[in-house]
Write a protein that holds these residues in place. Sequence first.
Motif, PDB file in Angstrom:
ATOM      1  N   GLY A  14       0.800  -1.216   0.000  1.00  0.00           N
ATOM      2  CA  GLY A  14       0.000   0.000   0.000  1.00  0.00           C
ATOM      3  C   GLY A  14       0.835   1.269   0.000  1.00  0.00           C
ATOM      4  O   GLY A  14       2.057   1.249   0.177  1.00  0.00           O
ATOM      5  N   TYR A  15       0.161   2.382  -0.210  1.00  0.00           N
ATOM      6  CA  TYR A  15       0.791   3.700  -0.264  1.00  0.00           C
ATOM      7  C   TYR A  15       0.175   4.581   0.814  1.00  0.00           C
ATOM      8  O   TYR A  15      -1.032   4.838   0.811  1.00  0.00           O
ATOM      9  CB  TYR A  15       0.605   4.317  -1.653  1.00  0.00           C
ATOM     10  CG  TYR A  15       0.685   5.829  -1.690  1.00  0.00           C
ATOM     11  CD1 TYR A  15       1.829   6.492  -1.224  1.00  0.00           C
ATOM     12  CD2 TYR A  15      -0.360   6.592  -2.176  1.00  0.00           C
ATOM     13  CE1 TYR A  15       1.908   7.875  -1.244  1.00  0.00           C
ATOM     14  CE2 TYR A  15      -0.291   7.982  -2.214  1.00  0.00           C
ATOM     15  CZ  TYR A  15       0.839   8.618  -1.745  1.00  0.00           C
ATOM     16  OH  TYR A  15       0.915   9.983  -1.756  1.00  0.00           O
ATOM     17  N   GLN A  16       0.981   5.050   1.751  1.00  0.00           N
ATOM     18  CA  GLN A  16       0.518   5.909   2.830  1.00  0.00           C
ATOM     19  C   GLN A  16       0.449   7.347   2.334  1.00  0.00           C
ATOM     20  O   GLN A  16       1.471   8.011   2.160  1.00  0.00           O
ATOM     21  CB  GLN A  16       1.449   5.820   4.034  1.00  0.00           C
ATOM     22  CG  GLN A  16       0.980   6.645   5.231  1.00  0.00           C
ATOM     23  CD  GLN A  16      -0.366   6.187   5.756  1.00  0.00           C
ATOM     24  OE1 GLN A  16      -0.525   5.044   6.174  1.00  0.00           O
ATOM     25  NE2 GLN A  16      -1.354   7.071   5.731  1.00  0.00           N
ATOM     26  N   GLY A  17      -0.755   7.786   2.055  1.00  0.00           N
ATOM     27  CA  GLY A  17      -0.972   9.141   1.570  1.00  0.00           C
ATOM     28  C   GLY A  17      -2.178   9.745   2.263  1.00  0.00           C
ATOM     29  O   GLY A  17      -2.314   9.655   3.483  1.00  0.00           O
ATOM     30  N   ALA A  18      -3.068  10.339   1.490  1.00  0.00           N
ATOM     31  CA  ALA A  18      -4.279  10.944   2.044  1.00  0.00           C
ATOM     32  C   ALA A  18      -5.397  10.838   1.019  1.00  0.00           C
ATOM     33  O   ALA A  18      -5.154  10.628  -0.172  1.00  0.00           O
ATOM     34  CB  ALA A  18      -4.028  12.408   2.424  1.00  0.00           C
ATOM     35  N   GLY A  19      -6.621  10.978   1.485  1.00  0.00           N
ATOM     36  CA  GLY A  19      -7.753  10.862   0.570  1.00  0.00           C
ATOM     37  C   GLY A  19      -9.014  11.506   1.120  1.00  0.00           C
ATOM     38  O   GLY A  19      -9.028  12.059   2.224  1.00  0.00           O
ATOM     39  N   TYR A  20     -10.074  11.429   0.341  1.00  0.00           N
ATOM     40  CA  TYR A  20     -11.405  11.899   0.721  1.00  0.00           C
ATOM     41  C   TYR A  20     -12.396  11.241  -0.226  1.00  0.00           C
ATOM     42  O   TYR A  20     -12.013  10.491  -1.129  1.00  0.00           O
ATOM     43  CB  TYR A  20     -11.507  13.432   0.644  1.00  0.00           C
ATOM     44  CG  TYR A  20     -11.139  14.028  -0.696  1.00  0.00           C
ATOM     45  CD1 TYR A  20     -12.045  14.065  -1.752  1.00  0.00           C
ATOM     46  CD2 TYR A  20      -9.872  14.568  -0.905  1.00  0.00           C
ATOM     47  CE1 TYR A  20     -11.714  14.598  -2.989  1.00  0.00           C
ATOM     48  CE2 TYR A  20      -9.526  15.115  -2.129  1.00  0.00           C
ATOM     49  CZ  TYR A  20     -10.455  15.131  -3.153  1.00  0.00           C
ATOM     50  OH  TYR A  20     -10.126  15.662  -4.369  1.00  0.00           O
ATOM     51  N   ALA A  21     -13.655  11.475  -0.019  1.00  0.00           N
ATOM     52  CA  ALA A  21     -14.677  10.857  -0.856  1.00  0.00           C
ATOM     53  C   ALA A  21     -14.524  11.284  -2.314  1.00  0.00           C
ATOM     54  O   ALA A  21     -14.435  12.474  -2.617  1.00  0.00           O
ATOM     55  CB  ALA A  21     -16.073  11.258  -0.365  1.00  0.00           C
ATOM     56  N   TYR A  22     -14.491  10.309  -3.221  1.00  0.00           N
ATOM     57  CA  TYR A  22     -14.401  10.577  -4.660  1.00  0.00           C
ATOM     58  C   TYR A  22     -14.680   9.288  -5.420  1.00  0.00           C
ATOM     59  O   TYR A  22     -14.088   8.241  -5.092  1.00  0.00           O
ATOM     60  CB  TYR A  22     -13.021  11.100  -5.037  1.00  0.00           C
ATOM     61  CG  TYR A  22     -12.774  11.112  -6.538  1.00  0.00           C
ATOM     62  CD1 TYR A  22     -13.345  12.106  -7.332  1.00  0.00           C
ATOM     63  CD2 TYR A  22     -12.025  10.111  -7.159  1.00  0.00           C
ATOM     64  CE1 TYR A  22     -13.141  12.097  -8.715  1.00  0.00           C
ATOM     65  CE2 TYR A  22     -11.820  10.101  -8.535  1.00  0.00           C
ATOM     66  CZ  TYR A  22     -12.391  11.092  -9.306  1.00  0.00           C
ATOM     67  OH  TYR A  22     -12.205  11.083 -10.660  1.00  0.00           O
ATOM     68  N   PRO A  23     -15.546   9.339  -6.430  1.00  0.00           N
ATOM     69  CA  PRO A  23     -16.396  10.465  -6.809  1.00  0.00           C
ATOM     70  C   PRO A  23     -17.578  10.630  -5.835  1.00  0.00           C
ATOM     71  O   PRO A  23     -17.885   9.725  -5.061  1.00  0.00           O
ATOM     72  CB  PRO A  23     -16.914  10.072  -8.203  1.00  0.00           C
ATOM     73  CG  PRO A  23     -16.096   8.899  -8.626  1.00  0.00           C
ATOM     74  CD  PRO A  23     -15.680   8.217  -7.374  1.00  0.00           C
ATOM     75  N   VAL A  24     -18.246  11.765  -5.958  1.00  0.00           N
ATOM     76  CA  VAL A  24     -19.445  12.060  -5.181  1.00  0.00           C
ATOM     77  C   VAL A  24     -20.578  12.282  -6.172  1.00  0.00           C
ATOM     78  O   VAL A  24     -20.462  13.117  -7.069  1.00  0.00           O
ATOM     79  CB  VAL A  24     -19.256  13.319  -4.314  1.00  0.00           C
ATOM     80  CG1 VAL A  24     -20.472  13.545  -3.429  1.00  0.00           C
ATOM     81  CG2 VAL A  24     -17.992  13.215  -3.482  1.00  0.00           C
TER      82      VAL A  24
END
Length: 383
Positions: free
Chosen positions: A256-266
Amino acid sequence: MKPTEFVTILAGVALLAAGPVAAQSTTAELPKQLSWTAYDTGSAGYNQAVAIGAALQDTVGVNLRVLPGKNDVSRTEPLRQGKVQFSATGVGGSFMAQEGAFEFGAENWGPQPIRVLLANNGGAINLAVGVAGDLDIKEFSDLKGKRVAYIVGAPALNVNTAAYLAYGGLTWDDVERVEFGGFGASWKGLIENQVDAAFASTNSGMAYEAASSPRGLFWPPIDPDNAEGLARMQGIAPFFVPNKAKVGATIDGTDGYQGAGYAYPVLVATDATDTDLTYNMTKAMVELFEAYNGKAPGIGGWALDKQDMTWVVPYHEGAIRYFKEAGIWSEEAQTHNDNLIARQAALKAAWDELKAENPENWDEAWSSKRRAALEAGGFSVVF
């Protein structure tokens, strides 16, 4: 406008609520023709919309037309005009449109009454800035002096990029800003050595293309223990959270890749979108989930049990009707939703007042008016 032509959706499904639910036959009524806007062709959002459309066509005979848009404004304009029923968008076409921020703060736009149906909260992907693999970049701070893509008319992409730069202690002034007319063009620019870094979801088709190109691709990490870096990042984009992606270019098959995210798509509509249509679209998305699950990278985040009922944009009453039937809508969710709608109303009232005043310097006046309205209403001030 209420749909006039319907098909009946009959499917055996297992509702993805908190506990196991027995499969059952359910119905949802949809027009034979539907239209969504989505991100550029090749993007994760577009690929997922196409996969959902294929499931609708193959399962129930509904034709979903997916219209790619180069930026947030071009995706949102058809929704505002009623030329499409829904938009599969990101934080730009949802949160920033609601806020009347950036391009949506222009005099011909203003805060939009956006309403959410469902969102992809899979956590399997990150929304990140990828850099060309031939630069030997290890950290975001290494981007100082490098060429970074800026998408005209796409505030979400640009704010997100700025947030990653901020994590590395940088601003746009510390890099060479290279402007592109759309998301796809920015990644072609990275592949063709016109730019060194660009923003995308890790499972974007363009990211896979970049990874297989001669330049290669690298995702600099986000350390969840770097409190100062995260504070800088979230000060610009509060919707980001640290996340370890398992799906994406250079990531598939790894730890895995330790990064950041959010809801997508909405998937969004507006407050004017027909309630019955929105209810049935939500219902169909949930009940046909197994028909499209696995058909595009990261698509599993549309599952009902992954929905965040207290997100930054309110849900449509049609979606709420379905959530209540599914037994997953709470008093807390309703209170939160009511507060978000009140936030939108405060922004709209401030916008209308300013339009009546007709100030000479619109951008400066709206920025000040907007922040004052949020503070007066007791709402958090972002942007």
